[in-house]
Design a protein around this motif. Structure first.
Motif, short mmCIF file in Angstrom:
data_model
loop_
_atom_site.label_atom_id
_atom_site.label_comp_id
_atom_site.label_asym_id
_atom_site.label_seq_id
_atom_site.Cartn_x
_atom_site.Cartn_y
_atom_site.Cartn_z
N GLU A 97 57.65 41.59 -21.17
CA GLU A 97 57.26 41.60 -22.42
C GLU A 97 57.86 41.72 -23.40
N ILE A 108 61.69 39.76 -23.46
CA ILE A 108 61.47 38.34 -24.81
C ILE A 108 61.43 38.40 -26.29
N ARG A 153 64.35 37.42 -28.88
CA ARG A 153 63.94 36.63 -29.60
C ARG A 153 64.80 37.47 -30.96
N GLU A 158 58.83 30.86 -29.37
CA GLU A 158 58.86 31.86 -27.69
C GLU A 158 57.15 30.45 -27.13
N MET A 189 56.63 33.57 -20.31
CA MET A 189 57.11 32.84 -21.24
C MET A 189 59.13 32.55 -21.76
N GLU A 190 58.86 31.60 -22.46
CA GLU A 190 60.44 31.71 -22.51
C GLU A 190 60.63 31.60 -24.09
N ILE A 191 61.60 31.12 -24.77
CA ILE A 191 62.35 30.86 -26.09
C ILE A 191 62.63 29.77 -26.34
#
Length: 120
Positions: free
Chosen positions: A22, A25, A29, A51, A66-68
């Motif tokens: 996490e 990510i 970002r 996100e 999760m993805e951005i």
């Protein structure tokens, strides 16, 4: 990318592989938000970086789930997706290089793809 894709594709998806945390990510970002060309577009209200939950093609969560998303704001027609895609790819590679220098271990691999409008 086909000739008409700049019009149909308005978002870019950034995914890190299953080794991402996490923290990775969030750090990526923030890195994207500070990249000069992207930062300028965000400040002008032409781009959003956020996100969201991610799923692979089978629907199973990917990595930390999760993805951005780098999203072109409606009405920002002058943003050329192909150029934006290249900028995001370069920023992800710069982040990986930086992470390699400041943390132990190999950084997660990143994948940067235009979002098919049907995938939203």
């Amino acid at each position: 990318m086909a000739e008409g894709d700049e019009v149909a594709t308005r978002d870019i998806r950034v995914r890190l592989d299953g080794t991402a945390t996490e923290s990775d990510i969030g750090a990526l970002r923030k890195w994207l938000e500070r990249e000069k060309p992207l930062d300028e577009l965000v400040r002008a209200g032409r781009l959003r970086i956020h996100e969201r939950p991610s799923a692979d093609e089978s629907g199973a969560p990917m990595g930390v789930g999760m993805e951005i998303v780098v999203a072109v704001v409606s009405g920002a027609a002058s943003v050329v997706i192909r150029d934006l895609l290249d900028q995001v790819k370069g920023a992800v590679e710069a982040w990986r290089t930086n992470r390699r220098e400041v943390e132990d271990g190999e950084p997660p691999e990143g994948r940067v793809d235009p979002v098919n409008p049907d995938d939203r």
